[in-house]
Each structure stands twice: as structure tokens, then as C-alpha cells.
Design an enzyme around this catalytic site. Structure first.
Site, PDB file in Angstrom:
ATOM      1  N   ASP A  46     -23.602 -11.527 103.840  1.00 11.55           N
ATOM      2  CA  ASP A  46     -24.969 -11.261 103.389  1.00 11.55           C
ATOM      3  C   ASP A  46     -25.607 -12.615 103.047  1.00 11.55           C
ATOM      4  O   ASP A  46     -25.212 -13.265 102.082  1.00 11.55           O
ATOM      5  CB  ASP A  46     -24.908 -10.339 102.159  1.00 11.55           C
ATOM      6  CG  ASP A  46     -26.282  -9.954 101.623  1.00 11.55           C
ATOM      7  OD1 ASP A  46     -27.233 -10.746 101.795  1.00 11.55           O
ATOM      8  OD2 ASP A  46     -26.403  -8.879 101.012  1.00 11.55           O
ATOM      9  N   LYS A 106     -36.498  -9.802 100.837  1.00 11.49           N
ATOM     10  CA  LYS A 106     -36.504 -10.918  99.899  1.00 11.49           C
ATOM     11  C   LYS A 106     -37.245 -12.112 100.522  1.00 11.49           C
ATOM     12  O   LYS A 106     -38.417 -12.019 100.780  1.00 11.49           O
ATOM     13  CB  LYS A 106     -35.061 -11.239  99.493  1.00 11.49           C
ATOM     14  CG  LYS A 106     -34.229  -9.984  99.138  1.00 11.49           C
ATOM     15  CD  LYS A 106     -34.681  -9.298  97.864  1.00 11.49           C
ATOM     16  CE  LYS A 106     -34.113  -7.903  97.647  1.00 11.49           C
ATOM     17  NZ  LYS A 106     -32.672  -7.732  97.706  1.00 11.49           N
ATOM     18  N   TYR A 160     -23.940  -7.477  95.923  1.00  8.68           N
ATOM     19  CA  TYR A 160     -25.129  -6.703  95.571  1.00  8.68           C
ATOM     20  C   TYR A 160     -24.710  -5.308  95.084  1.00  8.68           C
ATOM     21  O   TYR A 160     -23.934  -4.627  95.754  1.00  8.68           O
ATOM     22  CB  TYR A 160     -26.034  -6.620  96.801  1.00  8.68           C
ATOM     23  CG  TYR A 160     -27.279  -5.820  96.585  1.00  8.68           C
ATOM     24  CD1 TYR A 160     -28.282  -6.286  95.756  1.00  8.68           C
ATOM     25  CD2 TYR A 160     -27.451  -4.586  97.205  1.00  8.68           C
ATOM     26  CE1 TYR A 160     -29.424  -5.542  95.536  1.00  8.68           C
ATOM     27  CE2 TYR A 160     -28.595  -3.843  97.006  1.00  8.68           C
ATOM     28  CZ  TYR A 160     -29.585  -4.321  96.169  1.00  8.68           C
ATOM     29  OH  TYR A 160     -30.706  -3.588  95.953  1.00  8.68           O
ATOM     30  N   ARG A 167     -37.462   4.786 117.629  1.00  9.18           N
ATOM     31  CA  ARG A 167     -36.216   4.805 116.840  1.00  9.18           C
ATOM     32  C   ARG A 167     -35.178   3.887 117.483  1.00  9.18           C
ATOM     33  O   ARG A 167     -34.222   3.462 116.852  1.00  9.18           O
ATOM     34  CB  ARG A 167     -35.665   6.230 116.677  1.00  9.18           C
ATOM     35  CG  ARG A 167     -34.313   6.270 115.947  1.00  9.18           C
ATOM     36  CD  ARG A 167     -34.028   7.624 115.281  1.00  9.18           C
ATOM     37  NE  ARG A 167     -34.202   8.745 116.191  1.00  9.18           N
ATOM     38  CZ  ARG A 167     -33.334   9.088 117.142  1.00  9.18           C
ATOM     39  NH1 ARG A 167     -32.214   8.420 117.310  1.00  9.18           N
ATOM     40  NH2 ARG A 167     -33.582  10.126 117.931  1.00  9.18           N
TER      41      ARG A 167
HETATM   42  C1  LIG Z   1     -31.789  -6.575  97.753  1.00  9.83           C
HETATM   43  C2  LIG Z   1     -30.463  -6.929  98.324  1.00  9.83           C
HETATM   44  C3  LIG Z   1     -29.837  -6.126  99.283  1.00  9.83           C
HETATM   45  C4  LIG Z   1     -30.387  -4.779  99.680  1.00  9.83           C
HETATM   46  O1  LIG Z   1     -31.545  -4.901 100.413  1.00  9.83           O
HETATM   47  P1  LIG Z   1     -32.687  -3.766 100.479  1.00  9.83           P
HETATM   48  O2  LIG Z   1     -33.648  -4.348 101.425  1.00  9.83           O
HETATM   49  O3  LIG Z   1     -33.210  -3.610  99.084  1.00  9.83           O
HETATM   50  O4  LIG Z   1     -32.024  -2.536 100.963  1.00  9.83           O
HETATM   51  C5  LIG Z   1     -28.685  -6.588  99.867  1.00  9.83           C
HETATM   52  N1  LIG Z   1     -28.121  -7.750  99.498  1.00  9.83           N
HETATM   53  C6  LIG Z   1     -28.662  -8.523  98.546  1.00  9.83           C
HETATM   54  C7  LIG Z   1     -27.987  -9.808  98.176  1.00  9.83           C
HETATM   55  C8  LIG Z   1     -29.840  -8.136  97.930  1.00  9.83           C
HETATM   56  O5  LIG Z   1     -30.350  -8.870  96.938  1.00  9.83           O
END
Ligand SMILES: *Cc1c(COP(=O)(O)O)cnc(C)c1O
Length: 382
Positions: free
Chosen positions: A178, A203, A107, A54
């Protein structure tokens, strides 16, 4: 130290001579000690050894080291998801009574975190159009954190990241960006003054649509704060097997991003010239690319009024209906359905998204096949 090229960083896994070329998966919950003295030295911080998965795990650490190098940061932490990374970062830097400034159209779950959970903890958020640098500057007075996403979700607006982070610094706010859309191949936010870079590694970092994961990169001090305040207690750690899959994905990141860029632009340009497409929202088709060094292949289109959105999506053969993006496969996502599913009556207004807006992810298939697929679906649905 040698300044290593991106391509080398991505393809090379550091290791001992004679060892396996692919680092092993340390599929273990705990690590044992040879003696009480060793254990005590480790707990006192004098001996760097993982204790419990963890906290630390060598496979996860290999992924973290690679992400830190790619983003040009001192340290990184892997998380179970992008949202775990976002929540753990915000909660480490903002306390009750403090305020966040967030650009509009982030998001949707990041938006809902700030709208639903954070107010219960006494944390408020001001949402501002990120294209309006002066408005963000005004909102930053007295704020604790600036939250950026360049480009934003769904509408893909870009921001002047360097100017905004300069304003955040002057206001004493920590800045977070992000970077899931651009990846470090096309945008390196730390070099533009951002304090912490977040990725949904689910992604493009993964690239194979088989992993949900997240990561945060920044200075050693800021990562230490996340370790002191949120990471171990919220428990959103990255699993060793997921980290191993992410390391595999990273080896081809530069190749995949080059192909995504080329195919994405080809498909976007074709659609921009199509009479049944009212608008294409792709930073590569805008005059101002918002400081991005290149483009990925997620963008949105607004279909003409006479196109039936459901029929269009249903008629597509290569673009499959689904959420997420960044993998090998092309995907279509009608924004209205996704936002309705979330059960938020006002979400269409909140996100300023029209009925005829459809998000496309261009995968690694041949672009001329994808264009043909879109063409036949438009013909069917008009
Ligand atoms: C998918 C996404 C997230 C969240 O990510 P997860 O791995 O699904 O929790 C955050 N920011 C953007 C721009 C995303 O497309």
C-alpha cells in the site's frame, strides 16, 4: 520509447492534435457496436473496445494508464475505493486454506478485512512487526501473500521493502504494498521487487478531498488475474467522473508533494522540540528512512500526559477534526476516538496506540500559520 520525466508524465495528457486539452468524461454505462461482426470480434477479444462501464471506460482507462506509467508497471486498474482495490487484490491471489503475512499497524479497515471477513472464507493472517525482517521471513514459510504498508498507519514504521519482497519471492508468495502515504513521487515499490502496488487514491493522488477511489498497479499477468477472478464480480469499479477528478489531481501531484514534504517536516521538527510533545512519529525524523526517497505530510505525535487531547483538538483553528488525509487542508485525528468508534474493545492494544497519540495531516496552508495554530492549542490544553 522516450524515458519521460515524472513532471512531464504528470502534466501531459496524451491526445490527438486539435482535440480538447482535458480528456472528456465518458459518462456512459455502455458502448454500442456498428455491427454484429464488430460485436463478435470485441467479445472474442480481437477488437479492443469498451463494452460496459463496470468493465472498461475510456476516462477510467486514461487514469489507469497514467498510474501504470507513474509506478513503472505494465497495467493498472481503478477501483471505487482503496478498500475495493485491497479486497479485490487479496481475494484474487489467496484461496481458502491459504495464509497471508501482514505487517502490523496497517490501515485499520485492511486489518479488519483480514480479521473479520477473510477468516470466514478460510483465509488466515499472521501479523508480524515489519521492522523485523527475519521474523517476516520465518512467517512467510508456506504463505500465499505478503501484505506491506510502508510506512504503516498511525505509528509510521518503515520496512526494508527490497529485503522483504526478496523473501516473499523465495517463499513463492505474491507481494503487495500500500503506497498511499509516499505516492510514486517518494516510493516506487515495483522497482524494489513488489508485485502489486495499491493506492487509496482518495488521499494524495486526488489531493482535493473530493473523491473516494483506489488503484492497483502491476504486471499485465497479475492484473489479468484480478480481472478474471474479482474485479467484474465484486463490482467495485471506478466511476468516470471520479477518474476525471483523479486525472486533474495528478497534474499537480509533484508540486503538492514537494510542498507537503517541506511543510510536514517543518511542523514535525517544531513539535519534536516542544516540551508538551513526548514523541513525533515521522519517517523523516528517523535515522533510517526505510528506503523512502522522500516524505509526505501525515504523521503522529504523542502529547505529554498533562495535555488534554480533546481540548487540544477542539482548540485548533486551522487543523480541522476529521478522518482521511492527502488533501489541501490540514487535519487532526485523535487515534483513541477513531478506534473507539469502531467498537473494538481490544483495538487500542491491537494497534498498540496510546491515549495521547494524535495524527496530523499537514496541508498546503503556510507552515508558520500551522505552527502558530498548534502552539496556541497546546497552550490552551496544557
Ligand atoms: C484511506 C486508506 C485506505 C483505504 O482507502 P479508501 O479509499 O478509504 O477505501 C487504504 N490504505 C491507507 C494507508 C489509507 O490511509
Amino acid at each position: 520509447m522516450i524515458e519521460t520525466d515524472f513532471a512531464t508524465l504528470l502534466a501531459h495528457d496524451p491526445g490527438e492534435g486539435g482535440g480538447p486539452v482535458v480528456p472528456p468524461i465518458h459518462q456512459t454505462s455502455l458502448f454500442t457496436f456498428a455491427s454484429v461482426a464488430d460485436m463478435a470480434a470485441c467479445f472474442a477479444g480481437d477488437r479492443p473496445q469498451p463494452v460496459y462501464s463496470r468493465g472498461d471506460n475510456p476516462t477510467v482507462q486514461a487514469f489507469e494508464a497514467k498510474m501504470a506509467a507513474l509506478e513503472g508497471g505494465e497495467a493498472a486498474r481503478g477501483f471505487a475505493s482503496g478498500m475495493a482495490a485491497i479486497a479485490s487484490t487479496i481475494l484474487a491471489f489467496v484461496a481458502a486454506g491459504e495464509r497471508i503475512v501482514c505487517v502490523e499497524h496497517v490501515y485499520p479497515d485492511a486489518y479488519r478485512l483480514m480479521r473479520r471477513l477473510l477468516p470466514r472464507l478460510g483465509i488466515t493472517t499472521t501479523f508480524v512487526d515489519g521492522r523485523d525482517t527475519e521474523a517476516v521471513g520465518r512467517a512467510l514459510e508456506g504463505a500465499a501473500l505478503l501484505y506491506l504498508e510502508n510506512p504503516t498507519s498511525v505509528v509510521f514504521h518503515t520496512q526494508d521493502v527490497a529485503a522483504l519482497t526478496g523473501l516473499a519471492r523465495a517463499a513463492g508468495a505474491v507481494s503487495v504494498l500500500d503506497n498511499s502515504w509516499a505516492t510514486p513521487i517518494h516510493q516506487r515499490p515495483l522497482a524494489q521487487g513488489v508485485d502489486l502496488v495499491i493506492h487509496s487514491a482518495s488521499k494524495y493522488i486526488s489531493g482535493h478531498s473530493d473523491t473516494v477511489a483506489g488503484v492497483v498497479v502491476g504486471s499485465r499477468d497479475r492484473l489479468a488475474r484480478i480481472m478474471q477472478l474479482t474485479y467484474p464480480f465484486l463490482g467495485g469499479k471506478l466511476a468516470p467522473f471520479e477518474a476525471w477528478l483523479l486525472l486533474r489531481g495528478l497534474r499537480t501531484l509533484a508540486l503538492r508533494m514537494a510542498r507537503h514534504q517541506e511543510s510536514g517536516l517543518a511542523v514535525a521538527r517544531h513539535l519534536a522540540a516542544h516540551p508538551l510533545v513526548r514523541a513525533v512519529h515521522h519517517p523523516g525524523l528517523c535515522e533510517d528512512a526505510g528506503g523512502l526517497a522522500g516524505f509526505s505530510s501525515l504523521f503522529s505525535i504523542e502529547l505529554a500526559e498533562r495535555v488534554d487531547v480533546a481540548r487540544f483538538c477542539d482548540a485548533l483553528r486551522l487543523f480541522r477534526l476529521g478522518v482521511s488525509w492527502g488533501g489541501h487542508e490540514s487535519l487532526v485525528f485523535p487515534a483513541m476516538v477513531g478506534l473507539r468508534q469502531a467498537g473494538e474493545a481490544n483495538s487500542l492494544q491491537a494497534f498498540a496506540v496510546g491515549d495521547h497519540l494524535v495524527r496530523l495531516h499537514v496541508g498546503l496552508e503556510a507552515p508558520h500559520d500551522l505552527v502558530q495554530d498548534l502552539q496556541q492549542a497546546l497552550n490552551t490544553a496544557a
